[in-house]
Design an enzyme around this catalytic site. Structure first.
Site, mmCIF file in Angstrom:
data_model
loop_
_atom_site.group_PDB
_atom_site.id
_atom_site.type_symbol
_atom_site.label_atom_id
_atom_site.label_comp_id
_atom_site.label_asym_id
_atom_site.label_seq_id
_atom_site.Cartn_x
_atom_site.Cartn_y
_atom_site.Cartn_z
ATOM 1 N N GLY A 180 -15.490 5.677 -2.510
ATOM 2 C CA GLY A 180 -15.783 4.899 -3.712
ATOM 3 C C GLY A 180 -16.319 5.752 -4.838
ATOM 4 O O GLY A 180 -15.886 6.892 -5.063
ATOM 5 N N ASP A 220 0.804 -1.224 0.000
ATOM 6 C CA ASP A 220 0.000 0.000 0.000
ATOM 7 C C ASP A 220 0.836 1.273 0.000
ATOM 8 O O ASP A 220 0.668 2.155 -0.843
ATOM 9 C CB ASP A 220 -1.015 -0.006 1.136
ATOM 10 C CG ASP A 220 -0.399 0.092 2.528
ATOM 11 O OD1 ASP A 220 0.723 -0.419 2.733
ATOM 12 O OD2 ASP A 220 -1.055 0.658 3.420
ATOM 13 N N GLY A 280 -6.833 3.276 -4.154
ATOM 14 C CA GLY A 280 -6.724 4.251 -3.076
ATOM 15 C C GLY A 280 -5.303 4.732 -2.863
ATOM 16 O O GLY A 280 -5.059 5.924 -2.598
ATOM 17 N N ASP A 281 -4.344 3.832 -2.988
ATOM 18 C CA ASP A 281 -2.933 4.198 -2.845
ATOM 19 C C ASP A 281 -2.536 5.199 -3.928
ATOM 20 O O ASP A 281 -1.805 6.161 -3.672
ATOM 21 C CB ASP A 281 -2.032 2.968 -2.966
ATOM 22 C CG ASP A 281 -2.482 1.813 -2.088
ATOM 23 O OD1 ASP A 281 -3.065 2.075 -1.012
ATOM 24 O OD2 ASP A 281 -2.255 0.652 -2.478
ATOM 25 N N LYS A 296 -12.390 9.143 1.263
ATOM 26 C CA LYS A 296 -12.569 8.417 0.003
ATOM 27 C C LYS A 296 -13.793 7.523 0.149
ATOM 28 O O LYS A 296 -13.852 6.673 1.016
ATOM 29 C CB LYS A 296 -11.325 7.593 -0.313
ATOM 30 C CG LYS A 296 -10.074 8.435 -0.544
ATOM 31 C CD LYS A 296 -8.835 7.594 -0.728
ATOM 32 C CE LYS A 296 -8.431 6.901 0.558
ATOM 33 N NZ LYS A 296 -7.144 6.166 0.424
ATOM 34 N N TRP A 308 1.398 -14.073 2.406
ATOM 35 C CA TRP A 308 2.428 -14.785 3.153
ATOM 36 C C TRP A 308 3.411 -13.717 3.644
ATOM 37 O O TRP A 308 4.443 -13.466 3.016
ATOM 38 C CB TRP A 308 3.142 -15.809 2.276
ATOM 39 C CG TRP A 308 2.246 -16.898 1.771
ATOM 40 C CD1 TRP A 308 2.037 -18.125 2.347
ATOM 41 C CD2 TRP A 308 1.436 -16.881 0.587
ATOM 42 N NE1 TRP A 308 1.157 -18.862 1.594
ATOM 43 C CE2 TRP A 308 0.763 -18.121 0.504
ATOM 44 C CE3 TRP A 308 1.204 -15.929 -0.414
ATOM 45 C CZ2 TRP A 308 -0.113 -18.435 -0.524
ATOM 46 C CZ3 TRP A 308 0.327 -16.236 -1.438
ATOM 47 C CH2 TRP A 308 -0.319 -17.473 -1.497
ATOM 48 N N ARG A 309 3.047 -13.067 4.756
ATOM 49 C CA ARG A 309 3.841 -11.921 5.198
ATOM 50 C C ARG A 309 4.269 -12.015 6.655
ATOM 51 O O ARG A 309 5.014 -11.161 7.137
ATOM 52 C CB ARG A 309 3.062 -10.625 4.977
ATOM 53 C CG ARG A 309 1.958 -10.396 5.977
ATOM 54 C CD ARG A 309 1.013 -9.280 5.632
ATOM 55 N NE ARG A 309 1.640 -8.046 5.197
ATOM 56 C CZ ARG A 309 0.940 -7.030 4.688
ATOM 57 N NH1 ARG A 309 -0.369 -7.117 4.547
ATOM 58 N NH2 ARG A 309 1.567 -5.931 4.323
#
Length: 305
Positions: free
Chosen positions: A223, A29, A253-254, A221, A101-102
């Site tokens: 949408g 993000d 959004g980013d 924000k 997978w973080r």
């Protein structure tokens, strides 16, 4: 030249292209925001604060950052942890689902590995995901860092970006999100995030909650409904850009945040900044993946201008 440090995690991105075909990239993000901010404002210095591994994928990410002209002076190396990874699958409407997978990635140790401070920056940006991946000791270190930064006149920007699976429960997430808001000068709350985290069902409730925590510039924000901007006693609504075919909503959004900040740090007012942010977001959702290929990005942006 304005100088911004953006903190978070960049992961290996695998995108399902169909027919058992995967493409590899690097995204996350705050990293997405850093890329689009720098692409839109070449005269702004953008540094990315994170930790990476000592593996070949981490080396490749550093080359990617260099290609995007993102400063790596705040990138730290972990000798025993590697990059996180996620896979994204997109449906026919451009909506996506993720598998991650973080856990125990290098970025989860960023504040433990960090040396120095934010003295060379004017602006510091982080997100709810940036917070969520840290343990509580490192979160406290982060806010100590922010307190020192603000005491010297630095400005702080926060996007809540709530991901329930990264938190023990909503109450815990609310506590730290509110703490982040209370340290922010600019915030990007989202309608979906606030509905999931606080149960807020309208823009007025979101604005009141965030304003009560001391944020002066609030960009909600919401949408396709549009972007609501509150600055001191003023309120305006900026429509989103119409997109004929939505390919992939990943990083919308980013990208908006990056476009907004690029314009804002270049001296534009909130309305013009939001309009530009909407154009950047519209460009990104017209292509697959979080990071759009450079030539396509610039060509699409020019067509919308």
């Amino acid at each position: 030249m304005s100088r911004i440090v953006i903190f978070g995690e960049c992961m290996v991105e695998l995108v399902n292209r169909g027919a058992d075909t995967l493409s590899k990239g690097y995204a996350g993000d705050t990293y997405n925001t850093a890329v689009y901010l720098k692409r839109c404002a070449r005269d702004i210095s953008v540094s990315y604060l994170t930790a990476i591994g000592a593996d070949f994928l981490s080396d490749e990410l550093l080359f990617k950052m260099g290609d995007e002209e993102i400063n790596t002076d705040q990138v730290y190396r972990s000798e025993d942890r590697n990059l996180g990874l996620y896979m994204v699958r997109t449906d026919k409407h451009g909506e996506r689902t993720f598998a991650y997978w973080r856990a125990n990635s290098a970025a989860t140790q960023t504040l433990n590995l960090m040396r120095g401070d934010l003295s060379n920056a004017d602006v510091f940006y982080f997100s709810g995901i940036s917070l969520a991946i840290l343990d509580e000791v490192q979160r406290l270190k982060l806010f100590d860092l922010i307190d020192g930064f603000r005491a010297k006149g630095g400005k702080v920007v926060f996007d809540p970006n709530y991901r329930p699976r990264l938190w023990p429960g909503p109450e815990h997430a609310q506590l730290w999100t509110d703490k982040a808001y209370s340290h922010a000068d600019i915030a990007f709350p989202g309608g979906d995030d606030h509905l999931a985290l606080y149960g807020h069902t309208d823009v007025d409730a979101i604005h009141q909650h965030v304003a009560n925590l001391g944020v002066k510039e609030i960009i909600v924000k919401n949408g396709a409904v549009g972007v609501h901007i509150y600055e001191q006693d003023s309120h305006c609504i900026v429509p989103v850009e119409r997109v004929e075919t939505v390919v992939d909503t990943t990083a919308a959004g980013d990208a908006f945040n990056g476009g907004y900040l690029s314009a804002r740090l270049s001296g534009k007012d909130v309305t013009d900044s939001a309009s530009f942010g909407a154009k950047v977001a519209a460009t990104v959702i017209s292509y697959p993946g979080a990071i759009v290929e450079k030539d396509a990005f610039y060509k699409h942006i020019a067509a919308l201008s």
